[in-house]
Design a protein around this motif. Structure first.
Motif, PDB file in Angstrom:
ATOM      1  N   LEU A  54       0.826  -1.212   0.000  1.00  0.00           N
ATOM      2  CA  LEU A  54       0.000   0.000   0.000  1.00  0.00           C
ATOM      3  C   LEU A  54       0.859   1.261   0.000  1.00  0.00           C
ATOM      4  CD1 LEU A  54      -2.771  -1.101   2.474  1.00  0.00           C
ATOM      5  CD2 LEU A  54      -3.094  -0.410   0.124  1.00  0.00           C
ATOM      6  N   MET A  55       2.075   1.172   0.588  1.00  0.00           N
ATOM      7  CA  MET A  55       2.931   2.349   0.657  1.00  0.00           C
ATOM      8  C   MET A  55       3.922   2.414  -0.495  1.00  0.00           C
ATOM      9  SD  MET A  55       3.770   2.484   4.702  1.00  0.00           S
ATOM     10  CE  MET A  55       4.524   0.889   4.754  1.00  0.00           C
ATOM     11  N   SER A  56       3.933   1.379  -1.333  1.00  0.00           N
ATOM     12  CA  SER A  56       4.981   1.294  -2.345  1.00  0.00           C
ATOM     13  C   SER A  56       4.855   2.381  -3.409  1.00  0.00           C
ATOM     14  CB  SER A  56       4.902  -0.072  -3.010  1.00  0.00           C
ATOM     15  OG  SER A  56       5.721  -0.086  -4.134  1.00  0.00           O
ATOM     16  N   PRO A  57       5.981   2.957  -3.828  1.00  0.00           N
ATOM     17  CA  PRO A  57       5.924   3.932  -4.922  1.00  0.00           C
ATOM     18  C   PRO A  57       5.538   3.294  -6.252  1.00  0.00           C
ATOM     19  CG  PRO A  57       8.187   3.559  -4.210  1.00  0.00           C
ATOM     20  CD  PRO A  57       7.312   2.842  -3.261  1.00  0.00           C
ATOM     21  N   LEU A  58       5.679   1.970  -6.353  1.00  0.00           N
ATOM     22  CA  LEU A  58       5.308   1.307  -7.611  1.00  0.00           C
ATOM     23  C   LEU A  58       3.819   0.965  -7.648  1.00  0.00           C
ATOM     24  CD1 LEU A  58       8.228  -1.197  -8.227  1.00  0.00           C
ATOM     25  CD2 LEU A  58       7.901   1.068  -9.146  1.00  0.00           C
ATOM     26  N   ARG A  59       3.104   1.335  -6.595  1.00  0.00           N
ATOM     27  CA  ARG A  59       1.695   0.964  -6.534  1.00  0.00           C
ATOM     28  C   ARG A  59       0.917   1.517  -7.717  1.00  0.00           C
ATOM     29  NH1 ARG A  59      -2.754   2.676  -1.948  1.00  0.00           N
ATOM     30  NH2 ARG A  59      -4.521   1.985  -3.184  1.00  0.00           N
ATOM     31  N   HIS A  60       1.277   2.727  -8.148  1.00  0.00           N
ATOM     32  CA  HIS A  60       0.448   3.392  -9.148  1.00  0.00           C
ATOM     33  C   HIS A  60       0.843   3.081 -10.579  1.00  0.00           C
ATOM     34  CE1 HIS A  60      -1.668   5.295  -6.003  1.00  0.00           C
ATOM     35  NE2 HIS A  60      -0.536   5.714  -5.470  1.00  0.00           N
ATOM     36  N   ILE A  61       1.671   2.068 -10.752  1.00  0.00           N
ATOM     37  CA  ILE A  61       2.015   1.651 -12.113  1.00  0.00           C
ATOM     38  C   ILE A  61       0.933   0.690 -12.615  1.00  0.00           C
ATOM     39  CG2 ILE A  61       3.649   0.189 -13.355  1.00  0.00           C
ATOM     40  CD1 ILE A  61       5.826   1.643 -11.911  1.00  0.00           C
ATOM     41  N   ASN A  62       0.720   0.713 -13.899  1.00  0.00           N
ATOM     42  CA  ASN A  62      -0.318  -0.112 -14.525  1.00  0.00           C
ATOM     43  C   ASN A  62      -0.256  -1.572 -14.047  1.00  0.00           C
ATOM     44  OD1 ASN A  62      -1.497  -1.886 -16.568  1.00  0.00           O
ATOM     45  ND2 ASN A  62      -1.892   0.027 -17.638  1.00  0.00           N
ATOM     46  N   ASN A  63      -1.407  -2.072 -13.540  1.00  0.00           N
ATOM     47  CA  ASN A  63      -1.446  -3.420 -12.979  1.00  0.00           C
ATOM     48  C   ASN A  63      -1.110  -4.490 -13.996  1.00  0.00           C
ATOM     49  OD1 ASN A  63      -2.254  -2.606 -10.453  1.00  0.00           O
ATOM     50  ND2 ASN A  63      -4.379  -2.448 -11.106  1.00  0.00           N
ATOM     51  N   LEU A  97       4.876  -7.069  -2.841  1.00  0.00           N
ATOM     52  CA  LEU A  97       5.353  -5.864  -2.174  1.00  0.00           C
ATOM     53  C   LEU A  97       5.037  -4.587  -2.938  1.00  0.00           C
ATOM     54  CD1 LEU A  97       8.772  -7.201  -0.916  1.00  0.00           C
ATOM     55  CD2 LEU A  97       6.883  -6.502   0.511  1.00  0.00           C
ATOM     56  N   THR A  98       4.552  -4.704  -4.181  1.00  0.00           N
ATOM     57  CA  THR A  98       4.274  -3.476  -4.923  1.00  0.00           C
ATOM     58  C   THR A  98       2.805  -3.332  -5.306  1.00  0.00           C
ATOM     59  OG1 THR A  98       4.724  -4.497  -7.037  1.00  0.00           O
ATOM     60  CG2 THR A  98       6.566  -3.441  -5.952  1.00  0.00           C
ATOM     61  N   THR A  99       2.037  -4.423  -5.227  1.00  0.00           N
ATOM     62  CA  THR A  99       0.663  -4.351  -5.713  1.00  0.00           C
ATOM     63  C   THR A  99      -0.302  -4.793  -4.620  1.00  0.00           C
ATOM     64  OG1 THR A  99       1.582  -5.099  -7.781  1.00  0.00           O
ATOM     65  CG2 THR A  99      -0.790  -4.968  -7.656  1.00  0.00           C
ATOM     66  N   PRO A 100      -1.034  -3.852  -4.023  1.00  0.00           N
ATOM     67  CA  PRO A 100      -2.006  -4.273  -3.009  1.00  0.00           C
ATOM     68  C   PRO A 100      -3.142  -5.060  -3.644  1.00  0.00           C
ATOM     69  CG  PRO A 100      -2.054  -1.897  -3.308  1.00  0.00           C
ATOM     70  CD  PRO A 100      -1.002  -2.420  -4.206  1.00  0.00           C
ATOM     71  N   PHE A 119      -8.142  -6.815  -7.641  1.00  0.00           N
ATOM     72  CA  PHE A 119      -9.539  -7.217  -7.819  1.00  0.00           C
ATOM     73  C   PHE A 119     -10.088  -6.763  -9.152  1.00  0.00           C
ATOM     74  CE2 PHE A 119      -9.795  -7.487  -3.043  1.00  0.00           C
ATOM     75  CZ  PHE A 119      -9.774  -8.856  -3.059  1.00  0.00           C
ATOM     76  N   ALA A 120      -9.673  -5.572  -9.579  1.00  0.00           N
ATOM     77  CA  ALA A 120     -10.122  -5.074 -10.871  1.00  0.00           C
ATOM     78  C   ALA A 120      -9.652  -6.014 -11.978  1.00  0.00           C
ATOM     79  CB  ALA A 120      -9.582  -3.670 -11.105  1.00  0.00           C
ATOM     80  N   LYS A 128       3.914   4.333 -18.932  1.00  0.00           N
ATOM     81  CA  LYS A 128       4.872   5.351 -19.384  1.00  0.00           C
ATOM     82  C   LYS A 128       5.915   4.733 -20.301  1.00  0.00           C
ATOM     83  CE  LYS A 128       4.575   8.116 -15.224  1.00  0.00           C
ATOM     84  NZ  LYS A 128       5.030   7.823 -13.883  1.00  0.00           N
ATOM     85  N   VAL A 129       6.555   5.605 -21.117  1.00  0.00           N
ATOM     86  CA  VAL A 129       7.535   5.111 -22.086  1.00  0.00           C
ATOM     87  C   VAL A 129       8.721   4.459 -21.379  1.00  0.00           C
ATOM     88  CG1 VAL A 129       9.018   5.768 -24.012  1.00  0.00           C
ATOM     89  CG2 VAL A 129       6.856   6.949 -23.644  1.00  0.00           C
ATOM     90  N   VAL A 130       9.177   5.087 -20.281  1.00  0.00           N
ATOM     91  CA  VAL A 130      10.343   4.555 -19.555  1.00  0.00           C
ATOM     92  C   VAL A 130      10.052   3.148 -19.042  1.00  0.00           C
ATOM     93  CG1 VAL A 130      12.016   5.064 -17.763  1.00  0.00           C
ATOM     94  CG2 VAL A 130      10.682   6.907 -18.752  1.00  0.00           C
ATOM     95  N   GLU A 131       8.847   2.969 -18.475  1.00  0.00           N
ATOM     96  CA  GLU A 131       8.490   1.663 -17.936  1.00  0.00           C
ATOM     97  C   GLU A 131       8.470   0.622 -19.042  1.00  0.00           C
ATOM     98  OE1 GLU A 131       5.517   3.904 -14.858  1.00  0.00           O
ATOM     99  OE2 GLU A 131       4.687   2.514 -16.336  1.00  0.00           O
TER     100      GLU A 131
END
Lengths: 235, 260
Positions: free
Chosen positions: B10-19, B131-134, B139-140, B233-236
């Motif tokens: 939940l606190m991970s900075p990678l949380r908001h990357i495309n699932n 560790l990166t995806t809650p 669920f989505a 994102k392009v970098v990812e």
């Protein structure tokens, strides 16, 4: 007995998925039927699943020094029957893989087969047979859970032995020799563990019968007359 | 008792990357690892995933190492059995233990190392996901994967109640411990029995309450979910493709290599 991620090589992990998926689908079908009859059962199933997860994350006081966890599926099988236990077991195993890194994704099929399908079926059959023979309820629960655990551990050894038979080529002799080895080594932790879990489940049912037996009567786990006999109150 | 990895996710900075991107990375790693024939590819995957978790996901290194070593018990027992009892080639070490001749053979050791590295690679992939995806993000994905509706509903409800009961179990356990409930073996068994039965009864009552409260809010067997749209994102995309390509190249060139 969780088989770790990556432990089973190529044809085997797919094979165990192929075996498990039809059973899970059947379980879902049964569950849907039950839910459409009795709508209040879905929240109950949900809390039962969460209960199994929490139960399996509690450490048992260990005998040999290794950390051991109850599987909890034996209790579910006694209350809900094996088909629904398979569904609950699958969800719990998935969460264990994702939250606690117990088990894995590619080995999920094999783990569901041993812990979610065979274990509960054995536990359920022993429970039904024992109740029919009018044995003591707690003794039956103890036996059902302990044998369910042992069945799980035997199946796990079979799965590992099939994947890694002695002499590299799968022959009956190689399988048996490898199975013997896996079974012997895991017996050190699994034999006492199953006894512990059996005792724990019997205690669980003892407290539930004493405090709130109407739950069990309502789920048709045990009959009203049997409860009265266990509590020592006359009818 | 147990570290629920979800807290870190939940606190991970990678949380908001495309699932879907994260899932693709993880499943690619799992499949490439499990089908590789040399230990090099899984070790490379393990290294990359650990690097991503620790460097990009900012998981403390010490905590991460502890996690990776935690399930080592099962892995080591299994691997030792494989090393000693499989294979038929030349003997590397042999000795007698209580009258039994034991030997590690070259191809047995090779297989054992391969299995160990596959496990390690697979676990690092799983830890990356954990560790990166809650779970709430997943669920989505589950909804979109067309699994049976009731299965997903059940998963979501179970997920919700795991935390409620874990809290309950922990506080009961503390209460029992300060009253010396776990001071010897017999008492431990008894205390644990009380704990589980109380948990069972309370969860049952909770189930009844849940049914009432959900029914009074017009629950019809489906919970609506809101899926956040997250463009890649392009970098990812670039990093992922480099990782995939390197793994595949390594996979191809090391397929016949033997270490021992």
């Amino acid at each position: 007995m969780h088989i770790m991620e990556g432990f089973l090589p190529a044809p085997w992990w797919q094979a165990w998925f192929a075996v498990s998926i039809p059973v899970i689908l059947y379980g879902i079908y049964k569950m849907n039927k039950l839910v459409s009859e009795k709508r209040e059962i879905l929240p109950l199933l949900a809390v039962a699943g969460a209960f199994i997860f929490v139960l399996s994350s509690l450490k048992l006081p260990s005998v040999v020094g290794s950390c051991s966890h109850p599987t909890g599926t034996g209790v579910a099988a006694i209350i809900f029957g094996p088909a629904i236990s398979a569904v609950l077991g699958t969800i719990v195993l998935l969460y264990q893989a994702l939250f606690l890194a117990h088990g894995g994704i590619t080995t999920l099929g094999a783990n569901v087969f041993s812990m979610g399908i065979v274990g509960p079926i054995v536990a359920y059959l022993i429970y039904k047979a024992g109740m029919k023979a009018k044995l003591n309820f707690y003794a039956v629960v103890f036996l059902a859970t302990a044998f369910g655990d042992w069945a799980t551990y035997v199946v796990t050894s079979v799965q590992l032995a099939l994947a890694f038979p002695a002499g590299d080529v799968l022959t009956f002799a190689g399988f048996m020799s490898s199975f013997g080895k896996f079974a012997t080594v895991f017996a050190v932790t699994q034999v006492p563990l199953a006894i512990m879990e059996g005792a724990l489940s019997a205690l669980l049912f003892k407290y539930v019968v004493n405090v709130k037996s109407d739950i069990l009567v309502e789920m048709k786990v045990i009959e009203d007359a049997a409860v009265k006999k266990l509590r020592g109150t006359s009818v | 008792m147990t570290n629920i990895l979800d807290d870190y996710a939940l606190m991970s900075p990678l949380r908001h990357i495309n699932n879907w991107l994260k899932l693709a990375i993880v499943f690619f790693g799992l499949l490439a690892g499990v089908s590789s024939t040399s230990p090099i590819t899984p070790l490379f995957i393990a290294f990359c995933m650990s690097f991503a978790t620790v460097a990009f996901g900012r998981v403390p290194l010490k905590f991460y190492l502890k996690l990776v070593l935690a399930p080592a018990g099962f892995a080591l027992t299994g691997v030792i059995i494989i090393a000693f009892f499989s294979g038929s080639g030349q003997e590397l070490i042999s000795f007698e233990l209580a009258g039994y001749p034991l030997a590690i053979r070259a191809d047995g050791l090779e297989l054992a190392l391969l299995v160990l590295s596959r496990s390690l690679g697979g676990m690092c992939c799983l830890y990356f996901l954990a560790l990166t995806t809650p779970m709430i993000e997943l669920f989505a994905v589950l909804k979109a994967s067309r699994l049976p509706e009731s299965f997903i509903e059940l998963s979501m409800l179970i997920y919700r109640y795991i935390f409620v009961f874990l809290d309950m179990a922990l506080s009961i356990k503390y209460a029992q411990t300060v009253r010396l409930g776990y001071s010897n073996f017999k008492r431990s068994i008894n205390s644990l029995g009380m704990l589980t039965s109380t948990l069972f009864i309370r969860s049952w009552e909770q189930g009844d309450k849940l049914f009432l409260s959900m029914n009074s809010r017009c629950y019809d067997g489906k919970m609506a979910l809101f899926e956040v749209h997250r463009p890649v994102k392009v970098v990812e995309m670039f990093l992922t493709s480099v990782y995939f390509l390197l793994t595949l190249v390594l996979f191809y060139f090391t397929k016949n290599i033997s270490i021992v």
